[in-house]
Design a protein around this motif. Structure first.
Motif: not given
Length: 103
Positions: A6-28
């Motif tokens: 559960l901790a690993a899944m939470g960490l993956i979700g947090t990383c996706a929300a915090c880093c991946t989405i803000p970095l993907a918006l300028p690319l889009l």
């Protein structure tokens, strides 16, 4: 399920929300700008019918958005204009009333 999983899944979700989405918006945004720059603009200037249709759709969208915004503000004002007494007998319970009472 184990707690480390559960901790690993939470960490993956947090990383996706915090880093991946803000970095993907300028690319889009860059991809959409590149697509806009590569449009064959001659198709828009051939007749004028398409430009007129696009202007009409844009104007209709602005009118619909304006009417929605006006009605939303009017409904919010009407809800606060008629005070409904709360349990303590004061105010209508709107955010503006609560802020005035706290001050």
């Amino acid at each position: 399920m184990k707690k480390p999983a559960l901790a690993a899944m939470g960490l993956i979700g947090t990383c996706a929300a915090c880093c991946t989405i803000p970095l993907a918006l300028p690319l889009l945004g860059g991809l959409s700008a590149a697509g806009l720059a590569s449009i064959d603009w001659s198709c828009l200037t051939v007749g004028g019918e398409l430009a007129a249709a696009m202007a009409g759709v844009s104007a209709a969208g602005l009118v619909i958005a304006g009417v929605w915004w006006f009605r939303r503000r009017k409904a919010a004002a009407a809800r606060c204009a008629t005070p409904a007494p709360q349990a303590n007998g004061s105010g209508c319970g709107c955010a503006s009333t609560a802020v005035k009472e706290r001050a």
